[in-house]
Write an enzyme that holds these catalytic residues in place. Structure first.
Site, PDB file in Angstrom:
ATOM      1  N   THR A  93       0.864  -1.186   0.000  1.00 16.20           N
ATOM      2  CA  THR A  93       0.000   0.000   0.000  1.00 16.20           C
ATOM      3  C   THR A  93       0.898   1.233   0.000  1.00 16.20           C
ATOM      4  O   THR A  93       1.332   1.687  -1.044  1.00 16.20           O
ATOM      5  CB  THR A  93      -0.983  -0.009   1.191  1.00 16.20           C
ATOM      6  OG1 THR A  93      -0.262  -0.257   2.398  1.00 16.20           O
ATOM      7  CG2 THR A  93      -2.049  -1.063   1.000  1.00 16.20           C
ATOM      8  N   LYS A 134       3.893  -6.946   3.861  1.00 18.35           N
ATOM      9  CA  LYS A 134       3.707  -5.535   3.599  1.00 18.35           C
ATOM     10  C   LYS A 134       3.469  -4.856   4.940  1.00 18.35           C
ATOM     11  O   LYS A 134       2.937  -5.451   5.880  1.00 18.35           O
ATOM     12  CB  LYS A 134       2.545  -5.281   2.635  1.00 18.35           C
ATOM     13  CG  LYS A 134       1.171  -5.670   3.111  1.00 18.35           C
ATOM     14  CD  LYS A 134       0.453  -4.698   4.023  1.00 18.35           C
ATOM     15  CE  LYS A 134       0.401  -3.312   3.432  1.00 18.35           C
ATOM     16  NZ  LYS A 134      -0.218  -2.351   4.425  1.00 18.35           N
ATOM     17  N   THR A 153       0.342  -9.108  13.319  1.00 14.08           N
ATOM     18  CA  THR A 153       1.145  -8.104  12.624  1.00 14.08           C
ATOM     19  C   THR A 153       0.446  -7.646  11.365  1.00 14.08           C
ATOM     20  O   THR A 153      -0.684  -8.016  11.113  1.00 14.08           O
ATOM     21  CB  THR A 153       2.524  -8.680  12.290  1.00 14.08           C
ATOM     22  OG1 THR A 153       3.291  -7.659  11.688  1.00 14.08           O
ATOM     23  CG2 THR A 153       2.431  -9.844  11.349  1.00 14.08           C
ATOM     24  N   GLU A 155       6.319   4.660   7.124  1.00 15.88           N
ATOM     25  CA  GLU A 155       5.835   5.812   6.371  1.00 15.88           C
ATOM     26  C   GLU A 155       6.591   7.074   6.788  1.00 15.88           C
ATOM     27  O   GLU A 155       6.493   7.523   7.932  1.00 15.88           O
ATOM     28  CB  GLU A 155       4.334   6.000   6.611  1.00 15.88           C
ATOM     29  CG  GLU A 155       3.507   4.911   5.957  1.00 15.88           C
ATOM     30  CD  GLU A 155       2.036   4.977   6.309  1.00 15.88           C
ATOM     31  OE1 GLU A 155       1.254   4.334   5.599  1.00 15.88           O
ATOM     32  OE2 GLU A 155       1.681   5.651   7.298  1.00 15.88           O
ATOM     33  N   ASN A 191      -0.403  10.239   5.617  1.00 20.30           N
ATOM     34  CA  ASN A 191      -1.663   9.802   6.223  1.00 20.30           C
ATOM     35  C   ASN A 191      -2.766  10.849   6.111  1.00 20.30           C
ATOM     36  O   ASN A 191      -3.945  10.506   6.169  1.00 20.30           O
ATOM     37  CB  ASN A 191      -1.418   9.406   7.669  1.00 20.30           C
ATOM     38  CG  ASN A 191      -0.781   8.037   7.763  1.00 20.30           C
ATOM     39  OD1 ASN A 191      -1.448   7.021   7.618  1.00 20.30           O
ATOM     40  ND2 ASN A 191       0.531   8.011   7.955  1.00 20.30           N
TER      41      ASN A 191
END
Length: 393
Positions: free
Chosen positions: A144, A170, A181, A265, A388
């Site tokens: 993603t 991922k 997880t 991220e 985000n």
């Protein structure tokens, strides 16, 4: 790359995300395999998580995984459960596998129902790619916000021959697992009992991927699932065999855990938070997670700021039982704090080169107990907020 014997991969674009971008994958064993799984403890479990838990409760042998990215199929009610089951029927017809032997997993935006026409339309291309796709493309299809695909492999030899393991996962955000997880899949060609495989997976997950945090958020879709199909014809029979397989499974999951935090991220740092001397492991984990999840600690890491006081503060509110005067803090091997006071010297100057490194070891000793814990944590950057804030755009 040594692919475990008897597994084939498929990947295609179903336009769940952007047209032409891989977002649907399948991994299939040519013979039904022993299956094990560990799942999120979030009360709002996604439809595929509920489906997998039901399937694994009924039988232990499965043929593979069906994984999509772009839509989580979480918080979608009975329609979401029905759609999940229908995706298994679709892939069963396309790949010639029993629908009740394919374990589903999804990742993406919460709340949206599947577009079942896109699923049906994607099946011919998925079937065409079957057996022609490499593990790298399967790993790319489940991404993603990941910036890189994540794979790890290992192999070892016993008297009966060679055993191979391959893991892909991922994960970059909404990461702070608890008995589960992100999305992680392991395939192995050893011959092992279902009971031993489940125990081994749970044990290794708790020591690796369960000890990472990016942002303190546990997903609705978190899962680790593993297959062992016995196609190597190497049986795990003795205690030594079991220990060796466990060692290599642990190695695969350790590598994947590090890659998840490294690819956090907006992340630029990986903190190895080691806690020792606690009264018990639970107290040690409280300290590690308080430090690793602290926004102030994480932003200091991002800024390469040796603001060690934020670490002390987080340990102090963690809820762990220890005496303040017993805490000893080291950063990158440099003694920073003990006996309730900072060490003498120019600590900013000493820590400056350490804080600029990608990997930073933070060791906290809180006494003379036997409790210990370890956590991998990312920093918190401006890019994390941007990613985000625009996640659904």
């Amino acid at each position: 790359m040594k692919i475990p014997v008897g597994y084939s991969f498929a990947a295609t674009s179903a336009s769940f995300k952007k047209p032409g971008k891989l977002d649907l994958a399948a991994i299939v064993s040519r013979t039904p395999a022993v299956a094990a799984g560990v799942f999120t403890t979030n009360k709002f479990k996604a439809a595929p998580v509920l489906q997998c838990k039901d399937m694994l409760a009924d039988r232990r042998r499965m043929s593979g995984f069906l994984i999509n990215s772009g839509q989580a199929n979480a918080c979608t009610g009975e329609e979401g459960r029905a759609n999940c089951r229908e995706t298994l029927n679709l892939v069963a017809r396309a790949l010639g596998v029993p629908p009740d032997e394919m374990l589903p997993a999804s990742t993406g935006v919460i709340g949206a129902q599947f577009d079942m026409k896109k699923w049906a339309d994607a099946m011919p291309a998925l079937a065409q790619s079957f057996g022609k796709t490499d593990p790298e493309d399967a790993a790319r299809a489940i991404m993603t916000t990941d910036t890189v695909h994540k794979l790890a492999e290992s192999s070892f030899k016993l008297n009966g021959g060679e055993v191979r393991l391959l893991g892909l996962c991922k994960g970059a955000g909404m990461i702070s697992p608890n008995m589960a997880t992100m999305l992680c899949f392991v395939v192995c060609d050893a011959d092992i009992s279902a009971e031993a495989w489940q125990v081994m997976l749970t044990d290794c997950v708790n020591l690796t991927i369960n000890r990472v945090t990016v942002d303190g958020d546990m997903s609705t879709n978190d899962c680790v699932m593993a297959l062992a199909n016995g196609e190597s014809e190497v049986a795990i029979e003795t205690e030594d065999d079991y220990v060796l397989l466990r060692k290599h499974l642990l190695s695969v999951l350790e590598e994947l855990a590090y890659k998840i935090v490294m690819d956090a991220e907006g992340g630029t740092k990986v903190a190895f938070i080691e806690v020792s001397g606690a009264k018990n492991d639970a107290d040690a984990e409280k300290v590690a997670r308080a430090v690793g999840n602290s926004p102030l600690v994480k932003t200091a890491l991002f800024g390469s700021d040796p603001n060690w006081g934020r670490i002390i503060c987080a340990a102090g509110y963690s809820g762990a039982d220890f005496k303040p005067e017993d805490l000893v803090l080291k950063i990158g091997g440099v003694l920073v704090f003990r006996n309730g006071a900072p060490e003498p010297g120019d600590m900013d100057d000493l820590l400056k080169p350490i804080m600029k490194e990608r990997d930073i070891v933070i060791h906290i000793n809180v006494g003379d107990g036997q409790g210990s814990s370890m956590l991998l944590a990312s920093d918190l950057s401006k890019d994390y907020v941007s990613i985000n804030a625009d996640y659904r755009s």
